[in-house]
Design an enzyme around this catalytic site. Sequence first.
Site, PDB file in Angstrom:
ATOM      1  N   GLU A   1       0.779  -1.277  -0.045  1.00 36.28           N
ATOM      2  CA  GLU A   1      -0.092   0.076  -0.143  1.00 36.28           C
ATOM      3  C   GLU A   1       1.034   1.193   0.175  1.00 36.28           C
ATOM      4  OE1 GLU A   1      -3.739   1.565   2.919  1.00 36.28           O
ATOM      5  OE2 GLU A   1      -2.359   0.113   3.364  1.00 36.28           O
TER       6      GLU A   1
ATOM      7  N   CYS B   1      -5.410  -3.204   1.497  1.00 36.09           N
ATOM      8  CA  CYS B   1      -5.311  -3.248   3.057  1.00 36.09           C
ATOM      9  C   CYS B   1      -6.616  -3.535   3.931  1.00 36.09           C
ATOM     10  CB  CYS B   1      -4.435  -2.184   3.731  1.00 36.09           C
ATOM     11  SG  CYS B   1      -3.862  -2.752   5.148  1.00 36.09           S
TER      12      CYS B   1
ATOM     13  N   LYS C   1      -9.178   2.473  -2.423  1.00 43.08           N
ATOM     14  CA  LYS C   1      -9.589   1.844  -1.141  1.00 43.08           C
ATOM     15  C   LYS C   1     -10.909   2.254  -0.691  1.00 43.08           C
ATOM     16  CE  LYS C   1      -7.120   1.169   3.445  1.00 43.08           C
ATOM     17  NZ  LYS C   1      -6.067   1.435   4.126  1.00 43.08           N
TER      18      LYS C   1
END
Length: 647
Positions: A48, A173, A117
Amino acid sequence: MVNRYGFVRVGAAAPKLKVADPVYNIKEIENLILKAEDENAAVITFPELSISAYTCGDLFGQESLLKACDEAVKELCTFSAGRDIVIVVGAPVSFMQFTFNCAVVIQRGKILGVVPKMYIPNYSEFYERRWFSPANTYKADEIIYCNEKVPFGRDILFQSESFEELTIGIEVCEDLWSAIPPSSYQALSGATLLLNVSASNELVNKAAYRADLVKQQSARLIAAYVYSASGVHESTTDLVFSGHSIIAENGVILEQAERFERESSLIVTEIDLLRLNSERRKNLTFRDSEEISSKNFRRITFKQKKAELKELKRMVNPHPFVPSDVESRNERCREIFNIQVAGLAKRIEHTGSTKAVIGISGGLDSTLALLVTLKTFNILNMPAENIHTITMPGFGTTDRTYNNTIKLCRALNTNFKEVSIVEASLLHFKDIGHDPEILDVTYENVQARERTQILMDTANKIGGLVVGTGDLSELALGWATYNGDHMSMYGVNASVPKTLVRYLVRWVAEKEMDKDTAAILFDILDTPVSPELLPADKSGQISQKTEDIVGPYELHDFFLYHMMKYGATPKKIAYLANNAFKQSYSTDEIKKWIKVFYRRFFSQQFKRSCLPDGPKVGTISLSPRGDWRMPSDASANIWLEEIDNIK
């Protein structure tokens, strides 16, 4: 990169980074890409925000850093020109009033797409909402990024034009740690390879939890999952990172990086996409979930060359039915033994029988059946003398098996009886006009059927139940006499493969028996596998060894597992066998025995179509009532022709 047997080689990287230094970081990333290319990887995943580093904090609000990240991505696009490998990096992507924490997908000089994300953590040590917007705050399908219009959104899958089974889904993540991760929808919409660009920090026990999370998600989605995490050179103001990269496939972790490495790290292994698709086709629950929960995803296509990948990096287990470590193997044996016992106990209770009849030969299968029966009678509070063990010596019985039979039955206190089948078999030869000097299939099967007749009639006489001894491997090969040892009233070993029978007997010897009885069992374990239907050799030793005739059981169990579990083709199974057994068997030997396996498997289905009941102990079963429904007159031609074409 991707080969004809469905393997795609993938990598997860943790580059050595400098916080807020994209120029330095991109060089480390490029070096790892070169290493992955040397390994013939088709896809490489980075952590990330790996372009900038994850822990830049309020620097993510600085125009200088954001522009430097954009320039680094442009440099990576230039670097990737002409390269087949699909590169997935983490980068901050800023436009209009938004900044998103994104995975950027690059191949052959082009940005294929940008995936933002979805779940932005803002608790405990995480303050990402201070800098980043969640994916759903921007509704358009495209953005202008690095001076070009590129697909943008959480609804993107990346589809290979070269290999239709390769569809990539990406999450970032925290997405994985959510109640319903985006990868769930991605998989239900066809994604087979799921990638996670992550910066998960280290805490006590978090690594184990993280690995379990990746493993479980790959199992639940019948998918491959590649997790790439930031390494130790992220900021240590309050957080420590370890570079814990993980590659998992359908509930099995194939590769993990060593944590806390000081230099850039890369793990590479293969994903078996055809295996995953086979599992999904069979799993009706997965298909039903797709109807209920699938979303509309855009598919962005890419092309790649195919590679041969003659040798696999991933370990191909030569004994897929047998766990490799002792602790897991013992637990597997305990579980299977208890299933066998529970199945037989239910049948005995249901029939009201108080007696059992077993033919004991001194071989592994009948020994295991006896041990199961003994344990069953024990838990039902019935005496061991109610187990009628009958040894039936014939023309091929050797002193070793005969003596072991007597010693074992006496040690276990069963009701033991010896009935020779020699005279009855000779009389039967006379009745049907067979010359006993001709040692053909009639010579062998007369003995097997005579033994079964004795067992069945004894059971009728005493009101007992004949416990079958044949195992899964013998059923697959049809290595049983039809209406002979093929038949019983309940077959306790019917779904136990031969390679596991040996470990079950050893486990019982070590865990359940006294020293003297265990010694008998160990000698039985050392006896060659044989039906003992042909006369012994001049020295009185076993002359008829099963594996000399039908082939090594470890190979046949390997073939059976991959054919049944994944529907693999003979060519793929041979390819896997060459990787698994390269120290033990030549390619020609594998080709010879796989042809025997398929020829026998197809021709002997009629025996499996009328099997007695028996407990299912594992995922592979040949019961005609449950797991395997196949016509007895199916042709094996296309499978045998494929084997003939193996080079």
